[in-house]
Design a protein around this motif. Structure first.
Motif, PDB file in Angstrom:
ATOM      1  N   MET A  56      -7.681  -3.468   1.584  1.00  8.88           N
ATOM      2  CA  MET A  56      -6.992  -2.646   2.424  1.00  8.88           C
ATOM      3  C   MET A  56      -7.121  -2.092   1.486  1.00  8.88           C
ATOM      4  N   THR A  57      -6.780  -0.405   0.843  1.00  8.80           N
ATOM      5  CA  THR A  57      -7.270   0.403   0.140  1.00  8.80           C
ATOM      6  C   THR A  57      -5.645   1.573   0.143  1.00  8.80           C
ATOM      7  N   TRP A  58      -5.226   2.250  -0.896  1.00  4.37           N
ATOM      8  CA  TRP A  58      -4.305   2.225  -0.819  1.00  4.37           C
ATOM      9  C   TRP A  58      -5.286   4.983  -0.958  1.00  4.37           C
ATOM     10  N   VAL A  59      -4.937   5.661  -0.268  1.00  4.48           N
ATOM     11  CA  VAL A  59      -5.340   7.177  -0.757  1.00  4.48           C
ATOM     12  C   VAL A  59      -4.516   8.146  -1.004  1.00  4.48           C
ATOM     13  N   THR A 109       7.670  14.916  -9.731  1.00  4.40           N
ATOM     14  CA  THR A 109       6.082  15.820  -8.684  1.00  4.40           C
ATOM     15  C   THR A 109       7.018  14.085  -7.942  1.00  4.40           C
ATOM     16  N   VAL A 110       6.033  14.746  -6.421  1.00  4.38           N
ATOM     17  CA  VAL A 110       6.244  14.102  -5.071  1.00  4.38           C
ATOM     18  C   VAL A 110       4.815  13.491  -5.289  1.00  4.38           C
ATOM     19  N   THR A 111       5.021  12.321  -4.659  1.00  3.94           N
ATOM     20  CA  THR A 111       3.333  11.755  -4.414  1.00  3.94           C
ATOM     21  C   THR A 111       3.473  10.685  -3.119  1.00  3.94           C
ATOM     22  N   THR A 112       2.860  11.208  -2.169  1.00  2.78           N
ATOM     23  CA  THR A 112       2.505  10.280  -0.966  1.00  2.78           C
ATOM     24  C   THR A 112       1.255   9.767  -0.707  1.00  2.78           C
ATOM     25  N   TRP A 113       1.172   8.342  -0.659  1.00  2.00           N
ATOM     26  CA  TRP A 113       0.218   7.426  -0.304  1.00  2.00           C
ATOM     27  C   TRP A 113      -0.354   7.092   0.945  1.00  2.00           C
ATOM     28  N   ASN A 114      -1.594   6.457   1.806  1.00  2.00           N
ATOM     29  CA  ASN A 114      -1.576   6.219   3.044  1.00  2.00           C
ATOM     30  C   ASN A 114      -2.427   5.722   2.975  1.00  2.00           C
ATOM     31  N   LEU A 115      -2.400   3.856   3.988  1.00  2.00           N
ATOM     32  CA  LEU A 115      -2.813   2.647   3.916  1.00  2.00           C
ATOM     33  C   LEU A 115      -2.695   2.545   5.566  1.00  2.00           C
ATOM     34  N   ASN A 116      -4.283   2.191   5.510  1.00  2.00           N
ATOM     35  CA  ASN A 116      -4.536   1.532   6.956  1.00  2.00           C
ATOM     36  C   ASN A 116      -4.231   0.043   7.440  1.00  2.00           C
ATOM     37  N   LEU A 117      -3.860  -0.445   7.734  1.00  2.00           N
ATOM     38  CA  LEU A 117      -3.649  -1.721   8.339  1.00  2.00           C
ATOM     39  C   LEU A 117      -4.441  -2.582   9.003  1.00  2.00           C
ATOM     40  N   LYS A 155      -0.304 -13.582  11.151  1.00  2.00           N
ATOM     41  CA  LYS A 155      -0.323 -13.818   9.645  1.00  2.00           C
ATOM     42  C   LYS A 155       0.367 -12.406   8.701  1.00  2.00           C
ATOM     43  N   LEU A 156       0.724 -13.457   7.712  1.00  2.00           N
ATOM     44  CA  LEU A 156       0.696 -12.822   6.703  1.00  2.00           C
ATOM     45  C   LEU A 156       0.004 -12.690   5.411  1.00  2.00           C
ATOM     46  N   GLN A 157       0.828 -10.992   4.787  1.00  2.00           N
ATOM     47  CA  GLN A 157      -0.674 -10.930   3.613  1.00  2.00           C
ATOM     48  C   GLN A 157       0.273  -9.937   2.675  1.00  2.00           C
ATOM     49  N   TYR A 158       0.173 -10.425   1.160  1.00  2.00           N
ATOM     50  CA  TYR A 158       0.704  -9.703   0.805  1.00  2.00           C
ATOM     51  C   TYR A 158      -0.356  -8.475   0.368  1.00  2.00           C
ATOM     52  N   VAL A 159       0.534  -6.956  -0.110  1.00  2.00           N
ATOM     53  CA  VAL A 159      -0.304  -5.604  -0.188  1.00  2.00           C
ATOM     54  C   VAL A 159       0.275  -5.087  -1.544  1.00  2.00           C
ATOM     55  N   PRO A 160      -0.090  -4.744  -2.855  1.00  2.00           N
ATOM     56  CA  PRO A 160       0.201  -4.388  -4.507  1.00  2.00           C
ATOM     57  C   PRO A 160       0.289  -3.095  -3.936  1.00  2.00           C
ATOM     58  N   LEU A 161       1.592  -2.091  -3.932  1.00  2.00           N
ATOM     59  CA  LEU A 161       1.415  -0.877  -3.670  1.00  2.00           C
ATOM     60  C   LEU A 161       1.040   0.161  -4.509  1.00  2.00           C
ATOM     61  N   PRO A 162       0.885   1.418  -4.709  1.00  2.00           N
ATOM     62  CA  PRO A 162      -0.027   1.727  -5.368  1.00  2.00           C
ATOM     63  C   PRO A 162      -0.045   2.160  -6.901  1.00  2.00           C
ATOM     64  N   ALA A 166       3.241   5.478   9.537  1.00  2.00           N
ATOM     65  CA  ALA A 166       2.047   6.587   9.424  1.00  2.00           C
ATOM     66  C   ALA A 166       1.590   6.383  10.980  1.00  2.00           C
ATOM     67  N   GLY A 167       1.858   6.748  11.936  1.00  2.00           N
ATOM     68  CA  GLY A 167       0.584   5.788  13.321  1.00  2.00           C
ATOM     69  C   GLY A 167       0.785   4.604  13.186  1.00  2.00           C
ATOM     70  N   ALA A 168       0.058   3.915  14.366  1.00  2.00           N
ATOM     71  CA  ALA A 168      -0.039   2.627  14.789  1.00  2.00           C
ATOM     72  C   ALA A 168      -0.343   1.646  13.834  1.00  2.00           C
ATOM     73  N   LYS A 169      -1.869   2.161  13.568  1.00  2.00           N
ATOM     74  CA  LYS A 169      -1.612   1.925  11.989  1.00  2.00           C
ATOM     75  C   LYS A 169      -1.918   1.828  10.751  1.00  2.00           C
ATOM     76  N   ALA A 170      -0.876   2.039  10.297  1.00  2.00           N
ATOM     77  CA  ALA A 170      -0.697   3.109   8.849  1.00  2.00           C
ATOM     78  C   ALA A 170       0.663   2.946   8.643  1.00  2.00           C
ATOM     79  N   VAL A 171       0.563   2.986   7.296  1.00  2.00           N
ATOM     80  CA  VAL A 171       1.948   3.161   6.317  1.00  2.00           C
ATOM     81  C   VAL A 171       2.252   4.427   5.368  1.00  2.00           C
TER      82      VAL A 171
END
Length: 199
Positions: free
Chosen positions: A110-113, A96-104, A31-38, A64-69
């Motif tokens: 899906m929502t960037w945190v 500034t340096v900012t990091t976001w996580n996304l559970n796949l 399966k393919l899905q387009y995911v926008p960046l934060p 960032a783990g088994a099911k996240a980026v």
């Protein structure tokens, strides 16, 4: 670039607004899905003056783990608090340096945190940063083993040196710093060091 996440997901992206997520759970029909960046608070390609060219190599993403980026962005800012490049002497290299996580997942939205934010003043004040140039960081790379750890490059053209630094973004600690006096070879050295993560 392609980023494997465990043995199930594969992400393809060029950071022009998003990436393609591939779920390999069903090998016969992935399966393919387009995911926008934060959404960034400024347009990284925007500039108004030849002295203020867009930042290079200011964004990156990693597993960032088994099911996240995790997505990392270096964002220039002005001393007045607004985002974007500035001719102000106090803000020429501010960021500034900012990091976001996304559970796949493929089954629900899906929502960037937003995970962490570090201002350049915080970074420059950390123990161990003495002697490292206070310039815009480049080439963020998320550690394969410890997603909270991000590696950066800081290049000083004035003294022909490049530093490779390792920062724990959650604890806000400078873990390691390595200097090379040949900035023209620093890009290759940086990639090699990060690939092995053996400083």
């Amino acid at each position: 670039m392609a980023i494997p996440v465990s043995d199930r997901f594969l992400c393809w992206g060029g950071y022009h607004g998003g990436f393609i997520l591939c779920d390999m759970a069903e090998e016969a029909c992935p399966k393919l899905q387009y995911v926008p960046l934060p959404g960034l608070p400024y347009d990284p390609s925007y500039y108004t003056n030849d002295d203020l060219l867009p930042l290079k190599d200011s964004q990156n993403m990693g597993a960032a783990g088994a099911k996240a980026v995790r997505f990392v962005a270096i964002e220039p800012r002005c001393c007045c608090g607004s985002y974007g490049r500035s001719l102000c002497p106090r803000s020429r290299h501010a960021f500034t340096v900012t990091t976001w996580n996304l559970n796949l997942t493929m089954d629900e939205p899906m929502t960037w945190v937003k995970d962490s934010v570090m201002d350049c003043e915080e970074l420059w004040a950390l123990p161990g940063y003495e002697g490292i140039p206070r310039v815009h960081l480049q080439c963020p790379i998320v550690s394969l083993d410890k997603p909270d750890v991000v590696c950066f490059k800081a290049v000083s053209k004035a003294d022909q040196k490049a530093w490779m630094i390792q920062v724990d973004m959650r604890r806000k600690v400078l873990l390691k710093a390595v200097c090379t006096t040949d900035i023209w070879k620093s890009h290759y050295s940086y990639d090699l060091r990060q690939a092995k993560l053996q400083w």
